[in-house]
Scaffold this active site. Structure first.
Site, PDB file in Angstrom:
ATOM      1  N   LYS A   1       0.832  -1.205   0.000  1.00  0.00           N
ATOM      2  CA  LYS A   1       0.000   0.000   0.000  1.00  0.00           C
ATOM      3  C   LYS A   1       0.871   1.262   0.000  1.00  0.00           C
ATOM      4  O   LYS A   1       1.902   1.296   0.667  1.00  0.00           O
ATOM      5  CB  LYS A   1      -0.878  -0.048   1.262  1.00  0.00           C
TER       6      LYS A   1
ATOM      7  N   CYS B   1      -2.098   9.160  -8.512  1.00  0.00           N
ATOM      8  CA  CYS B   1      -3.335   8.894  -7.767  1.00  0.00           C
ATOM      9  C   CYS B   1      -4.409   9.923  -8.064  1.00  0.00           C
ATOM     10  O   CYS B   1      -4.192  11.113  -7.912  1.00  0.00           O
ATOM     11  CB  CYS B   1      -3.082   8.864  -6.269  1.00  0.00           C
TER      12      CYS B   1
HETATM   13  C1  FMN Z   1      -8.624   0.006  -3.211  1.00  0.00           C
HETATM   14  C2  FMN Z   1      -7.481   0.413  -4.094  1.00  0.00           C
HETATM   15  C3  FMN Z   1      -6.401   1.135  -3.553  1.00  0.00           C
HETATM   16  C4  FMN Z   1      -5.317   1.513  -4.361  1.00  0.00           C
HETATM   17  N1  FMN Z   1      -4.256   2.186  -3.793  1.00  0.00           N
HETATM   18  C5  FMN Z   1      -3.167   2.483  -4.570  1.00  0.00           C
HETATM   19  C6  FMN Z   1      -2.002   3.088  -3.989  1.00  0.00           C
HETATM   20  O1  FMN Z   1      -1.919   3.333  -2.774  1.00  0.00           O
HETATM   21  N2  FMN Z   1      -0.958   3.385  -4.826  1.00  0.00           N
HETATM   22  C7  FMN Z   1      -0.995   3.116  -6.172  1.00  0.00           C
HETATM   23  O2  FMN Z   1      -0.021   3.395  -6.883  1.00  0.00           O
HETATM   24  N3  FMN Z   1      -2.075   2.496  -6.734  1.00  0.00           N
HETATM   25  C8  FMN Z   1      -3.145   2.190  -5.973  1.00  0.00           C
HETATM   26  N4  FMN Z   1      -4.231   1.546  -6.547  1.00  0.00           N
HETATM   27  C9  FMN Z   1      -4.204   1.191  -7.990  1.00  0.00           C
HETATM   28  C10 FMN Z   1      -3.825  -0.277  -8.209  1.00  0.00           C
HETATM   29  O3  FMN Z   1      -2.525  -0.539  -7.719  1.00  0.00           O
HETATM   30  C11 FMN Z   1      -3.883  -0.662  -9.721  1.00  0.00           C
HETATM   31  O4  FMN Z   1      -2.997   0.155 -10.442  1.00  0.00           O
HETATM   32  C12 FMN Z   1      -5.275  -0.511 -10.313  1.00  0.00           C
HETATM   33  O5  FMN Z   1      -6.272  -0.894  -9.382  1.00  0.00           O
HETATM   34  C13 FMN Z   1      -5.457  -1.296 -11.624  1.00  0.00           C
HETATM   35  O6  FMN Z   1      -5.330  -2.682 -11.440  1.00  0.00           O
HETATM   36  P1  FMN Z   1      -6.579  -3.678 -11.175  1.00  0.00           P
HETATM   37  O7  FMN Z   1      -7.615  -3.355 -12.210  1.00  0.00           O
HETATM   38  O8  FMN Z   1      -6.024  -5.044 -11.283  1.00  0.00           O
HETATM   39  O9  FMN Z   1      -7.067  -3.359  -9.800  1.00  0.00           O
HETATM   40  C14 FMN Z   1      -5.324   1.181  -5.750  1.00  0.00           C
HETATM   41  C15 FMN Z   1      -6.411   0.450  -6.289  1.00  0.00           C
HETATM   42  C16 FMN Z   1      -7.472   0.068  -5.482  1.00  0.00           C
HETATM   43  C17 FMN Z   1      -8.602  -0.721  -6.102  1.00  0.00           C
END
Ligand code: FMN
Length: 307
Positions: free
Chosen positions: A44, A128
């Site tokens: 995270k 973000c």
């Molecule tokens: C609940 C949640 C929290 C996230 N927190 C971060 C974060 O702290 N830092 C970051 O770079 N990406 C964060 N992301 C983005 C994910 O790392 C990822 O890039 C994005 O969800 C796309 O991948 P996915 O479709 O497999 O979830 C977060 C995504 C979700 C769903």
């Protein structure tokens, strides 16, 4: 059969990572399987001081993806180093920190401290969408992005420096090149796409923050296209993510040019999703007689000469 890949100085036993923010600091998932089965655990996002995040509700399920507006809630650098990092160090996997600052000086301070603490990788979140300051601004402007990455580069000695790009970047190839030119050893993409959902009866947005980041299957086609474009634009490794729910999805990203992949939203659906992807890739390789995963990277067959 070889499943190991190199990302900068980092050698991963297999190309499967977790996506930041979807795996906490690994503690909850360690109850389900040995985290040492994964190539890397990306934790995270961390800021210098602890952050409370956005008002609830912060997560919303849509028909084909998830909206989140966590707002980078986290324990802060000090607690991370004291309480979270030792836990992940028990496992035979690479530990990658994900960092967010609101100024370049904050990113540098965080990155230096994490590097000195011996992290294997540091992923800069310059993308973000859920915080009002910092983050996305760096991805919108390649000059600002290059300058930020250059400053962090000078501070990081041992850890592999990864820059995580936003799908909201006006030109993903230019953003990837700017990161590479400034010293990034890998780029990762994509972060979530800005979205919103509403409650028609109440006439209100469902998220406390009104807008949030969309992830999951809904964004996979966008992510695949962007990974394909970025992989064609830079020579450093690309880490692909966005809607990877199973091994087949992961293999598509690898064919599009990703040297490693990250599993995000799928962890919320199936706690074993990331290790299932590792096993699925292995069985695909066995079935197809593929000796080395690296032979698949960028192996998409495209007839159109313009692509
Ligand atoms: C609940 C949640 C929290 C996230 N927190 C971060 C974060 O702290 N830092 C970051 O770079 N990406 C964060 N992301 C983005 C994910 O790392 C990822 O890039 C994005 O969800 C796309 O991948 P996915 O479709 O497999 O979830 C977060 C995504 C979700 C769903």
């Amino acid at each position: 059969m070889n499943t190991a890949v190199s990302i900068g100085k980092l050698r991963l036993k297999n190309p499967v990572m977790t996506a930041s923010g979807t795996f906490g600091y690994g503690e909850e998932y360690a109850e389900f399987y040995d985290l040492g089965r994964l190539g890397a655990v990306v934790m995270k996002g961390i800021s210098l001081r602890p952050m409370q995040g956005n008002p609830a509700p912060r997560i919303w399920e849509t028909p084909c993806g998830m909206l989140n507006a966590i707002g980078l809630q986290n324990v802060g650098l000090k607690s991370f180093l004291k309480e979270k990092l030792p836990f992940i160090r028990q496992f035979d996997t690479a530990a990658v920190a994900n960092v967010l600052g609101s100024t370049p000086a904050e990113y540098v301070k965080l990155a230096r401290a994490l590097d000195e603490a011996g992290l294997d990788g540091i992923e800069l979140n310059v993308s973000c969408p859920n915080v009002s300051r910092g983050g996305m601004a760096f991805c919108a402007n390649t000059r600002m992005l290059g300058s930020l990455v250059g400053k962090v580069r000078a501070a990081v000695k041992g850890a592999t420096l990864i820059v995580k790009l936003s799908p909201s970047a006006p030109d993903i190839k230019a953003a990837a090149r700017a990161a590479e030119d400034a010293g990034a050893e890998a780029v990762s993409l994509i972060n979530t796409l800005p979205g919103m959902a509403m409650d028609l009866e109440k006439r209100r947005p469902v998220l406390g923050n009104v807008v949030g980041g969309l992830s999951g299957p809904a964004i996979k086609p966008v992510a695949l296209r962007m990974v394909w474009e970025a992989a064609g634009a830079v020579s450093v490794p690309v880490i692909g993510m966005g809607g990877i729910m199973n091994a087949r999805d992961a293999l598509e990203f690898i064919l599009a040019g990703a040297r490693a992949v990250a599993v995000g939203t799928a962890n919320f659906v199936t706690p074993t999703a990331a290790v299932d992807v590792v096993e699925g890739i292995e069985s695909y390789m066995r079935d197809k007689g593929i000796e080395d995963i690296n032979d698949l990277v960028g192996g998409l067959l495209v007839d159109n000469p313009d692509h």
